[in-house]
Design a protein around this motif. Structure first.
Motif, short mmCIF file in Angstrom:
data_model
loop_
_atom_site.label_atom_id
_atom_site.label_comp_id
_atom_site.label_asym_id
_atom_site.label_seq_id
_atom_site.Cartn_x
_atom_site.Cartn_y
_atom_site.Cartn_z
N THR A 9 9.33 -11.64 -7.63
CA THR A 9 9.95 -10.66 -9.05
C THR A 9 9.80 -9.51 -8.84
N PHE A 10 9.37 -9.31 -8.32
CA PHE A 10 9.58 -7.72 -8.18
C PHE A 10 9.43 -6.32 -8.94
N ASP A 11 9.12 -6.90 -10.02
CA ASP A 11 8.92 -5.76 -12.01
C ASP A 11 8.64 -4.72 -11.39
N PHE A 13 8.93 -2.11 -9.76
CA PHE A 13 8.68 -1.71 -8.48
C PHE A 13 7.55 -1.05 -7.87
N HIS A 14 7.16 -1.21 -6.89
CA HIS A 14 5.93 -0.56 -6.99
C HIS A 14 5.20 -0.64 -5.39
N GLU A 15 4.18 -0.38 -5.30
CA GLU A 15 3.70 0.46 -3.67
C GLU A 15 3.75 -1.29 -2.71
N GLY A 16 2.92 -2.42 -3.79
CA GLY A 16 2.59 -3.05 -3.45
C GLY A 16 3.97 -3.91 -2.88
N HIS A 17 4.69 -4.07 -3.60
CA HIS A 17 6.37 -4.74 -3.05
C HIS A 17 6.88 -3.81 -1.52
N TYR A 18 6.23 -2.47 -1.64
CA TYR A 18 7.51 -1.31 -0.76
C TYR A 18 6.55 -1.86 0.25
N ILE A 92 4.75 -14.46 2.39
CA ILE A 92 4.77 -13.49 1.00
C ILE A 92 3.23 -13.05 0.77
N GLY A 93 2.72 -12.54 -0.14
CA GLY A 93 0.91 -11.87 -0.42
C GLY A 93 -0.18 -13.05 0.21
N SER A 94 -0.92 -12.91 -0.12
CA SER A 94 -1.61 -13.23 0.46
C SER A 94 -2.30 -13.90 -1.18
N ASP A 95 -1.90 -13.37 -2.36
CA ASP A 95 -2.46 -14.08 -3.49
C ASP A 95 -2.19 -15.55 -3.82
N TRP A 96 -0.96 -16.12 -2.44
CA TRP A 96 -0.37 -17.08 -2.57
C TRP A 96 -1.52 -18.38 -1.82
N ARG A 114 -2.15 -8.76 0.38
CA ARG A 114 -1.92 -7.79 -0.95
C ARG A 114 -2.23 -6.12 -1.05
N THR A 115 -1.37 -5.59 -0.88
CA THR A 115 -2.19 -4.36 -1.58
C THR A 115 -2.88 -4.10 -2.84
N LYS A 116 -4.27 -3.26 -2.40
CA LYS A 116 -5.23 -3.37 -3.41
C LYS A 116 -4.99 -3.03 -4.49
N ASN A 117 -5.10 -3.01 -6.04
CA ASN A 117 -4.84 -2.58 -6.88
C ASN A 117 -3.73 -1.76 -7.61
N ILE A 118 -2.29 -2.42 -7.02
CA ILE A 118 -1.37 -2.79 -7.91
C ILE A 118 -1.13 -3.95 -8.41
N SER A 119 -0.40 -4.06 -9.47
CA SER A 119 0.36 -4.83 -9.54
C SER A 119 1.18 -5.11 -10.71
N SER A 120 2.39 -5.60 -11.12
CA SER A 120 3.78 -5.68 -11.89
C SER A 120 2.77 -5.68 -13.36
N THR A 121 1.88 -6.75 -13.36
CA THR A 121 1.48 -6.85 -14.60
C THR A 121 0.49 -5.83 -15.17
N MET A 122 -0.59 -4.62 -13.77
CA MET A 122 -1.55 -3.60 -14.46
C MET A 122 -0.07 -2.82 -15.07
N LEU A 123 1.03 -2.54 -14.08
CA LEU A 123 2.37 -1.37 -14.75
C LEU A 123 2.46 -1.88 -15.91
N ARG A 124 2.51 -3.25 -16.65
CA ARG A 124 3.20 -3.05 -17.51
C ARG A 124 2.27 -3.12 -18.41
N GLU A 125 0.72 -3.59 -17.89
CA GLU A 125 -0.02 -3.15 -19.47
C GLU A 125 -0.56 -1.41 -19.44
N1 CTP Z 1 2.34 -8.41 -3.64
C1 CTP Z 1 1.59 -7.61 -2.18
N2 CTP Z 1 1.20 -6.65 -2.82
C2 CTP Z 1 0.43 -5.83 -4.58
C3 CTP Z 1 1.91 -6.91 -5.46
C4 CTP Z 1 2.79 -7.81 -4.37
O1 CTP Z 1 2.42 -7.98 -1.79
N3 CTP Z 1 -0.23 -5.27 -4.77
C5 CTP Z 1 3.58 -8.69 -2.84
C6 CTP Z 1 3.07 -10.34 -3.62
O2 CTP Z 1 1.69 -11.39 -3.17
C7 CTP Z 1 4.37 -11.13 -3.65
C8 CTP Z 1 5.59 -10.13 -3.55
O3 CTP Z 1 4.87 -9.15 -3.74
O4 CTP Z 1 4.46 -11.49 -2.28
C9 CTP Z 1 6.38 -9.97 -4.48
O5 CTP Z 1 5.51 -10.03 -6.26
P1 CTP Z 1 5.29 -10.37 -7.19
O6 CTP Z 1 5.14 -10.97 -7.31
O7 CTP Z 1 6.48 -9.56 -7.59
O8 CTP Z 1 4.86 -9.54 -7.59
P2 CTP Z 1 3.12 -8.85 -9.16
O9 CTP Z 1 2.90 -7.71 -8.95
O10 CTP Z 1 2.05 -9.58 -7.95
O11 CTP Z 1 4.15 -9.92 -9.68
P3 CTP Z 1 2.85 -9.90 -11.13
O12 CTP Z 1 1.72 -8.60 -11.69
O13 CTP Z 1 4.06 -10.32 -12.19
O14 CTP Z 1 2.14 -10.82 -11.04
#
Ligand code: CTP
Length: 446
Positions: A9-11, A13-18, A92-96, A114-125
């Motif tokens: 989704t890349f909402d 956009f954060h370091e984990g995505h990069y 794809i990231g390890s959450d999957w 997956r990069t620790k301690n960062i996610s779109s959900t966290m940023l939204r919150e």
């Molecule tokens: N990703 C990652 N490290 C993170 C967050 C995301 O490697 N800290 C990876 C995911 O595993 C996926 C890709 O980035 O392969 C896009 O993930 P996306 O679902 O858009 O990001 P999230 O931050 O996980 O979003 P949400 O919190 O909405 O689930």
């Protein structure tokens, strides 16, 4: 050349995505990134995405790693993309982990840590603090609301108010939330208010919630008088607060698809709309016994009037009501006829008469039909003069569907999106006006 594909989704956009994109690119020579559409995210239950598709694509592009960016619209798309683009590695990231093993039949599957301690959900919150929601009323709709609210991130169910404290306590115990019998205390404990009390109490509660600086989501019918609706919307605007009428159909993705097609000209000019919703109700229930506020139209009228206003607008020329009543003088079946300059519409609802319950939109070139429960739109068809030509559309409708309205309400509060076009203030005011005309025609003393 080794071709790699990844999706997200890349909402926000954060370091984990990069880092994910960087490592995905490092796996091969050519990287394709699939960015999800808003409709697909909604359909898979990922609500509250902040950035538009255009912004998300732009951010992925700016990261500098993708050689190509595509759109992901459907769940079955990955296999097709892998074949179509001759992909060697799916990353794809390890959450999957494990989730995409089925793709191993087509290419290599790599789960990147997956990069620790960062996610779109966290940023939204972080961007918008959790909104604590308090509910007024403990009826059946309230029971459906809580499980749906739990699915929307950024909102938490705080407590419930009911002047009858026993009901509040019983309800609160069941859902593990707090019970309040003091309204002031309740308002101090919550940020936003959901009103699911009997119709006639809505006006008073909305006003007091707004006075206390709370955003309000109110069950339909929001109010039963035009002046009340006008007054409340104006008051909310002055106080910079959001006031939403909760007609779930308005916010569900399938209904939007249907509106888009109806308004696209595919069926020509729309000339007739027929909307019907019936639900047989127990004789002893409030809806069948409350001689002032009960009956079919106050209960279900909002659902059947709503698509008509969406398709024909607010400026009808005439409105006429026909009802069949029970021994309490309540309408157990109601037909509302609306005449517009270029079309006619009927809204039918019943609590004591069962009918087919469909939505039919007739145009000069064809018609759209959505069977019951069209108010939770998940499927509809477009038909033409040529009976062999039928177009079929489906869209996911998850659970009770309240999650869509809650999510839109929250996004609007957080300033991330405006959902006003889905159910405008003007439309809510007209609905209150129609309710008022109906109650007057029935000579009910409200
Ligand atoms: N990703 C990652 N490290 C993170 C967050 C995301 O490697 N800290 C990876 C995911 O595993 C996926 C890709 O980035 O392969 C896009 O993930 P996306 O679902 O858009 O990001 P999230 O931050 O996980 O979003 P949400 O919190 O909405 O689930």
């Amino acid at each position: 050349m080794i071709k790699v594909i990844t999706y997200g989704t890349f909402d926000l956009f954060h370091e984990g995505h990069y880092r994910l994109l960087q490592r995905a690119k490092g796996l091969g020579d050519y990287l394709i990134v699939g960015v999800t559409t808003e409709a697909y995210d909604k359909a898979r239950g990922k609500l509250n995405v902040v950035d538009s598709l255009v912004t998300r694509i732009e951010n992925v592009r700016k990261a500098g790693f993708p050689d190509e960016i595509i759109i992901e619209e459907t769940p079955g798309q990955k296999v097709n993309d892998i074949r179509k683009y001759h992909i060697d590695i799916f990353a794809i990231g390890s959450d999957w982990i494990g989730h995409f093993d089925y793709l191993k039949d087509y290419c290599q599957v790599v789960y990147l840590e997956r990069t620790k301690n960062i996610s779109s959900t966290m940023l939204r919150e972080q961007n918008s603090p959790i909104q604590r929601i308090g509910m007024i009323g403990t009826g059946r709709i309230g029971e459906r609301f809580i499980p749906e609210a739990k699915l929307v991130s950024g909102i938490s169910m705080q407590g419930v108010y009911n002047p009858h404290i026993e009901s509040a306590v019983k309800f609160a115990d069941k859902w593990e939330i707090d019970a309040y019998k003091d309204l002031e205390e309740f308002y101090r404990a919550v940020d936003v208010v959901y009103i699911a009390s009997p119709h006639e109490t809505h006006y008073g509660y909305i006003k007091s919630a707004l006075e206390h600086g709370k955003h309000v989501l109110c069950e339909k019918p929001m109010v039963l008088k035009k002046v009340q609706a006008e007054e409340l919307f104006l008051y909310a605007k002055e106080k910079n607060l959001i006031l939403f009428e909760g007609i779930k159909t308005a916010y569900c993705p399938g209904f939007h698809k249907l509106l888009g097609i109806a308004c696209s000209g595919t069926i020509g000019n729309i000339r007739n709309v027929e909307a019907c919703f019936t639900k047989l109700e127990q004789q002893e229930n409030r809806e069948m016994t409350d001689s002032v506020y009960g009956g079919s139209f106050t209960e279900l009228g909002s659902y059947v009037i709503f698509p008509i206003l969406k398709l024909f607008g607010k400026d009808f020329e005439t409105v006429q009501f026909d009802t069949i009543k029970n021994e309490n003088g309540l309408d157990i079946f109601t037909k509302v006829s609306l005449r517009y300059p270029a079309g006619i519409a009927t809204a039918t609802c019943g609590l004591g008469v069962k009918s087919e319950g469909r939505l039919l939109i007739a145009g000069t070139k064809g018609y759209i039909v959505a069977e019951a429960p069209w108010w939770k739109t998940s499927y509809f068809e477009v038909h033409y003069e040529d009976t062999k030509k039928i177009e079929k559309y489906s869209e996911i409708f998850l659970g009770d569907g309240l999650r869509y309205e809650i999510s839109d309400f929250l996004s609007t509060i957080n300033g991330n999106a405006s959902s006003e076009f889905k159910l405008t203030r003007g439309e809510s005011i007209v609905m209150a006006d129609i309710m008022e005309s109906f109650l007057k025609a029935e000579m009910r003393k409200v």
